[in-house]
Design an enzyme around this catalytic site. Structure first.
Site, PDB file in Angstrom:
ATOM      1  N   PHE A 178      75.359  77.916  50.493  1.00 11.21           N
ATOM      2  CA  PHE A 178      75.272  77.876  48.971  1.00 11.21           C
ATOM      3  C   PHE A 178      73.782  78.551  48.778  1.00 11.21           C
ATOM      4  O   PHE A 178      73.493  79.632  48.088  1.00 11.21           O
ATOM      5  CB  PHE A 178      75.520  76.465  48.380  1.00 11.21           C
ATOM      6  CG  PHE A 178      75.178  76.291  47.158  1.00 11.21           C
ATOM      7  CD1 PHE A 178      75.357  77.248  46.328  1.00 11.21           C
ATOM      8  CD2 PHE A 178      74.786  75.186  46.632  1.00 11.21           C
ATOM      9  CE1 PHE A 178      75.224  77.094  44.743  1.00 11.21           C
ATOM     10  CE2 PHE A 178      74.472  74.579  45.108  1.00 11.21           C
ATOM     11  CZ  PHE A 178      74.545  75.948  44.305  1.00 11.21           C
ATOM     12  N   ILE A 179      72.816  77.676  48.825  1.00 12.87           N
ATOM     13  CA  ILE A 179      71.367  78.149  48.294  1.00 12.87           C
ATOM     14  C   ILE A 179      70.982  79.148  48.987  1.00 12.87           C
ATOM     15  O   ILE A 179      70.504  80.229  48.361  1.00 12.87           O
ATOM     16  CB  ILE A 179      70.439  76.749  48.335  1.00 12.87           C
ATOM     17  CG1 ILE A 179      71.091  75.825  47.628  1.00 12.87           C
ATOM     18  CG2 ILE A 179      69.033  77.368  48.137  1.00 12.87           C
ATOM     19  CD1 ILE A 179      70.163  74.448  47.849  1.00 12.87           C
ATOM     20  N   TYR A 215      70.961  61.279  56.680  1.00 11.11           N
ATOM     21  CA  TYR A 215      70.441  62.671  56.047  1.00 11.11           C
ATOM     22  C   TYR A 215      69.239  62.460  55.403  1.00 11.11           C
ATOM     23  O   TYR A 215      68.359  63.529  55.644  1.00 11.11           O
ATOM     24  CB  TYR A 215      71.637  63.106  55.310  1.00 11.11           C
ATOM     25  CG  TYR A 215      71.328  64.233  54.267  1.00 11.11           C
ATOM     26  CD1 TYR A 215      71.405  65.542  54.881  1.00 11.11           C
ATOM     27  CD2 TYR A 215      70.952  64.260  53.006  1.00 11.11           C
ATOM     28  CE1 TYR A 215      70.981  66.533  53.977  1.00 11.11           C
ATOM     29  CE2 TYR A 215      70.573  65.251  52.067  1.00 11.11           C
ATOM     30  CZ  TYR A 215      70.731  66.305  52.607  1.00 11.11           C
ATOM     31  OH  TYR A 215      70.227  67.309  51.963  1.00 11.11           O
ATOM     32  N   LYS A 254      65.298  64.196  56.377  1.00  8.63           N
ATOM     33  CA  LYS A 254      64.652  65.179  55.346  1.00  8.63           C
ATOM     34  C   LYS A 254      63.279  64.434  54.984  1.00  8.63           C
ATOM     35  O   LYS A 254      62.261  65.145  54.985  1.00  8.63           O
ATOM     36  CB  LYS A 254      65.446  65.195  54.013  1.00  8.63           C
ATOM     37  CG  LYS A 254      66.838  66.165  54.054  1.00  8.63           C
ATOM     38  CD  LYS A 254      66.368  67.476  54.261  1.00  8.63           C
ATOM     39  CE  LYS A 254      67.511  68.243  54.418  1.00  8.63           C
ATOM     40  NZ  LYS A 254      67.537  69.795  54.550  1.00  8.63           N
ATOM     41  N   ASN A 267      70.646  67.624  42.234  1.00 10.29           N
ATOM     42  CA  ASN A 267      72.035  67.732  42.418  1.00 10.29           C
ATOM     43  C   ASN A 267      72.316  69.303  42.102  1.00 10.29           C
ATOM     44  O   ASN A 267      72.386  69.681  40.908  1.00 10.29           O
ATOM     45  CB  ASN A 267      73.008  67.008  41.520  1.00 10.29           C
ATOM     46  CG  ASN A 267      73.093  65.640  42.311  1.00 10.29           C
ATOM     47  OD1 ASN A 267      72.222  64.860  42.659  1.00 10.29           O
ATOM     48  ND2 ASN A 267      74.359  65.134  42.746  1.00 10.29           N
ATOM     49  N   LYS A 326      81.775  74.775  50.215  1.00 13.38           N
ATOM     50  CA  LYS A 326      81.104  73.488  50.598  1.00 13.38           C
ATOM     51  C   LYS A 326      82.359  72.506  50.460  1.00 13.38           C
ATOM     52  O   LYS A 326      82.357  71.253  50.860  1.00 13.38           O
ATOM     53  CB  LYS A 326      80.020  72.955  49.817  1.00 13.38           C
ATOM     54  CG  LYS A 326      78.769  73.900  50.386  1.00 13.38           C
ATOM     55  CD  LYS A 326      77.522  73.453  49.532  1.00 13.38           C
ATOM     56  CE  LYS A 326      76.975  72.004  49.731  1.00 13.38           C
ATOM     57  NZ  LYS A 326      75.923  71.631  48.991  1.00 13.38           N
ATOM     58  N   ARG A 343      72.623  61.631  37.020  1.00 10.78           N
ATOM     59  CA  ARG A 343      72.044  62.728  37.885  1.00 10.78           C
ATOM     60  C   ARG A 343      71.305  63.588  37.397  1.00 10.78           C
ATOM     61  O   ARG A 343      71.485  64.085  36.095  1.00 10.78           O
ATOM     62  CB  ARG A 343      73.279  63.183  38.564  1.00 10.78           C
ATOM     63  CG  ARG A 343      73.991  62.473  39.504  1.00 10.78           C
ATOM     64  CD  ARG A 343      73.147  62.174  40.831  1.00 10.78           C
ATOM     65  NE  ARG A 343      74.119  61.381  41.888  1.00 10.78           N
ATOM     66  CZ  ARG A 343      74.553  60.286  41.770  1.00 10.78           C
ATOM     67  NH1 ARG A 343      73.906  59.433  40.710  1.00 10.78           N
ATOM     68  NH2 ARG A 343      75.035  59.450  42.536  1.00 10.78           N
ATOM     69  N   TYR A 381      75.359  53.744  46.136  1.00 13.48           N
ATOM     70  CA  TYR A 381      75.575  54.989  45.732  1.00 13.48           C
ATOM     71  C   TYR A 381      74.262  54.961  44.384  1.00 13.48           C
ATOM     72  O   TYR A 381      74.000  54.048  44.018  1.00 13.48           O
ATOM     73  CB  TYR A 381      76.989  54.912  44.838  1.00 13.48           C
ATOM     74  CG  TYR A 381      77.508  55.854  43.963  1.00 13.48           C
ATOM     75  CD1 TYR A 381      77.792  56.955  44.791  1.00 13.48           C
ATOM     76  CD2 TYR A 381      77.392  56.220  42.682  1.00 13.48           C
ATOM     77  CE1 TYR A 381      78.219  58.352  44.270  1.00 13.48           C
ATOM     78  CE2 TYR A 381      77.989  57.098  42.124  1.00 13.48           C
ATOM     79  CZ  TYR A 381      78.344  58.409  42.980  1.00 13.48           C
ATOM     80  OH  TYR A 381      78.955  59.330  42.180  1.00 13.48           O
TER      81      TYR A 381
HETATM   82  N1  LIG Z   1      73.128  71.642  47.096  1.00 10.92           N
HETATM   83  C1  LIG Z   1      72.363  70.781  47.005  1.00 10.92           C
HETATM   84  O1  LIG Z   1      72.648  69.917  46.030  1.00 10.92           O
HETATM   85  C2  LIG Z   1      70.965  70.312  47.963  1.00 10.92           C
HETATM   86  C3  LIG Z   1      70.484  68.992  47.537  1.00 10.92           C
HETATM   87  C4  LIG Z   1      69.621  68.768  48.451  1.00 10.92           C
HETATM   88  C5  LIG Z   1      69.014  69.318  49.407  1.00 10.92           C
HETATM   89  N2  LIG Z   1      69.851  70.418  49.793  1.00 10.92           N
HETATM   90  C6  LIG Z   1      69.385  71.047  51.076  1.00 10.92           C
HETATM   91  O2  LIG Z   1      69.424  72.415  50.789  1.00 10.92           O
HETATM   92  C7  LIG Z   1      69.730  73.230  51.894  1.00 10.92           C
HETATM   93  C8  LIG Z   1      70.947  74.274  51.495  1.00 10.92           C
HETATM   94  O3  LIG Z   1      71.941  73.344  51.218  1.00 10.92           O
HETATM   95  P1  LIG Z   1      73.497  74.003  50.787  1.00 10.92           P
HETATM   96  O4  LIG Z   1      73.827  73.384  49.319  1.00 10.92           O
HETATM   97  O5  LIG Z   1      73.150  75.521  50.610  1.00 10.92           O
HETATM   98  O6  LIG Z   1      74.330  73.667  52.031  1.00 10.92           O
HETATM   99  P2  LIG Z   1      75.191  74.621  52.812  1.00 10.92           P
HETATM  100  O7  LIG Z   1      76.019  73.516  53.374  1.00 10.92           O
HETATM  101  O8  LIG Z   1      75.892  75.525  51.991  1.00 10.92           O
HETATM  102  O9  LIG Z   1      74.062  75.474  53.661  1.00 10.92           O
HETATM  103  C9  LIG Z   1      73.633  74.924  54.756  1.00 10.92           C
HETATM  104  C10 LIG Z   1      73.852  76.108  55.794  1.00 10.92           C
HETATM  105  O10 LIG Z   1      73.174  75.908  56.925  1.00 10.92           O
HETATM  106  C11 LIG Z   1      74.211  76.427  58.041  1.00 10.92           C
HETATM  107  N3  LIG Z   1      73.864  75.575  59.024  1.00 10.92           N
HETATM  108  C12 LIG Z   1      74.371  74.396  59.252  1.00 10.92           C
HETATM  109  N4  LIG Z   1      74.113  73.887  60.456  1.00 10.92           N
HETATM  110  C13 LIG Z   1      73.519  74.908  61.289  1.00 10.92           C
HETATM  111  C14 LIG Z   1      72.834  75.184  62.478  1.00 10.92           C
HETATM  112  N5  LIG Z   1      72.897  74.048  63.368  1.00 10.92           N
HETATM  113  N6  LIG Z   1      72.388  76.277  62.764  1.00 10.92           N
HETATM  114  C15 LIG Z   1      72.431  77.382  62.052  1.00 10.92           C
HETATM  115  N7  LIG Z   1      73.010  77.192  60.558  1.00 10.92           N
HETATM  116  C16 LIG Z   1      73.397  75.860  60.382  1.00 10.92           C
HETATM  117  C17 LIG Z   1      75.678  76.172  57.435  1.00 10.92           C
HETATM  118  O11 LIG Z   1      76.259  76.930  57.961  1.00 10.92           O
HETATM  119  C18 LIG Z   1      75.404  76.803  55.886  1.00 10.92           C
HETATM  120  O12 LIG Z   1      75.647  77.967  55.713  1.00 10.92           O
HETATM  121  C19 LIG Z   1      70.203  72.275  52.928  1.00 10.92           C
HETATM  122  O13 LIG Z   1      68.990  71.975  53.728  1.00 10.92           O
HETATM  123  C20 LIG Z   1      70.456  71.055  52.379  1.00 10.92           C
HETATM  124  O14 LIG Z   1      70.309  69.834  52.868  1.00 10.92           O
HETATM  125  C21 LIG Z   1      71.030  70.732  49.084  1.00 10.92           C
END
Ligand SMILES: NC(=O)c1ccc[n+]([C@@H]2O[C@H](COP(=O)([O-])OP(=O)(O)OC[C@H]3O[C@@H](n4cnc5c(N)ncnc54)[C@H](O)[C@@H]3O)[C@@H](O)[C@H]2O)c1
Length: 334
Positions: free
Chosen positions: A21-22, A160, A164, A190, A199, A230, A291
């Protein structure tokens, strides 16, 4: 939209987790705004393997990268041989997003291995390349501490969030030992917006409720959802934070939220308004233990040291996102 005066053209940019996503939003940000940048996405993509909670082990999806013109490497951050595939580049910037992003994976060994062990490698790649490193931390590091959540006061309540939190501690130490490096951690709250669809059940409630409403179903919320708040942040503001984190006044870990908490009831109500529905709301008891009832990012230091300024209220974010929610309605997210 250029969020800083850095010219990323002719720069080599690594985005781990770039099929997620990000990460994919970052990839397109650079492609669209800096067409001469050299963008490398490194992601293991999704296999069909699931965790014991039934969710996929990783969410990277090719559909997030259609029209992407940079390099794509399918590799696992846990695998040293895969990381060697990055040796041929000389990175200027690294955005480390790859992680087990599912907050409900309770296998501590696998979460720690993926999120923490690999981080040492990423830090060393950044050091060897003399690259700026911006990595994803999380609001989950705060557990259920009361609002506003402030960097330096963490109390994670799941593997998790702990992983982090450990990444942040490792980054602080690495940064102190290597004071010439730029290392910034971003605690996302969020996040919602385009390219989160793949996702599945771990995508934001914004798209999940949006699709319930488009199905003609009454949105279902936990009881007392008007009191569950949130800090929801739109993806464009998260991209802004990542760009601004490339030139921090000081290294550190920073919150990325709006500073304005909103309720799940607000989400359902604004969505119904945008979608022209009037289905009411159905409530059910919250089965989840531990929660978070209220999150609100303290973004004072993010404003001061990153010049981060979130632009989207929930209403503005939904207006920007709603056509994509409609487009994806009923489409396959497998
Ligand atoms: N989306 C949110 O609300 C949110 C909030 C807090 C933190 N985050 C953090 O931001 C980052 C991006 O989150 P996101 O929402 O895009 O999630 P996401 O799951 O869409 O993206 C994570 C990506 O990492 C890849 N990945 C996972 N394990 C891997 C591995 N072992 N080797 C290579 N690639 C791997 C997945 O295929 C995925 O494309 C993450 O680190 C997540 O923990 C996201």
């Amino acid at each position: 939209m250029e969020y800083s005066n850095i010219n990323f053209n002719n720069k080599t940019i690594l985005i781990t987790g770039g099929a997620g996503f990000i990460g994919s939003n970052l990839a397109f940000y650079f492609q669209d705004n800096f067409p001469d940048s050299n963008i490398i996405v490194f992601d293991c993509f999704r296999s069909e393997l699931t965790f014991s909670n039934g969710n996929l082990q990783s969410f990277g999806h090719y559909k997030n990268l259609i029209d992407f013109k940079g390099d794509v490497i399918c590799g696992n951050i846990n695998n040293k041989n895969d990381l060697l595939l990055l040796k041929k580049y000389n990175f200027d910037y690294i955005f480390h997003q790859a992680a087990i992003s599912d907050t409900r994976v309770y296998d501590q060994e696998v979460v720690m291995q993926t999120n923490v062990n690999s981080f040492y490698d990423i830090l060393n790649i950044a050091k060897d390349n003399d690259a700026v490193l911006v990595y994803a931390s999380s609001a989950a590091t705060y557990g259920s501490l009361s609002s506003p959540q402030t960097v330096g006061q963490e109390s994670p309540e799941n593997p998790y969030g702990f992983s982090k939190h450990m990444m942040d501690q490792i980054a602080y130490r690495f940064s102190n030992k290597n004071p010439n490096m730029t290392i910034v951690g971003l605690k996302f709250f969020n996040v919602y917006g385009p390219r989160e669809y793949y996702k599945a059940k771990t995508s934001s409630m914004v798209i999940q409720l949006g699709h319930q409403i488009l199905d003609g179903n009454t949105p279902k919320l936990f009881e007392s959802s008007d009191q569950i708040l949130r800090d929801f942040i739109y993806i464009d503001d998260v991209v802004q934070a990542n760009i601004k984190a490339c030139s921090p006044k000081i290294n550190g870990v920073y919150n990325v939220g709006t500073g304005v908490p909103r309720s799940f009831q607000d989400i359902a109500d604004i969505l119904q308004n945008e979608l022209g529905s009037n289905l009411g709301t159905e409530y059910f008891p919250n089965p989840l233990k531990g929660y978070q009832m209220h999150t609100q990012a303290n973004i004072d230091s993010s404003k001061k040291y990153l010049d981060f300024m979130p632009k989207y209220s929930l209403e503005e974010g939904f207006k920007d996102y709603i056509s994509e929610i409609k487009r994806l309605h009923g489409s396959d997210n497998k």
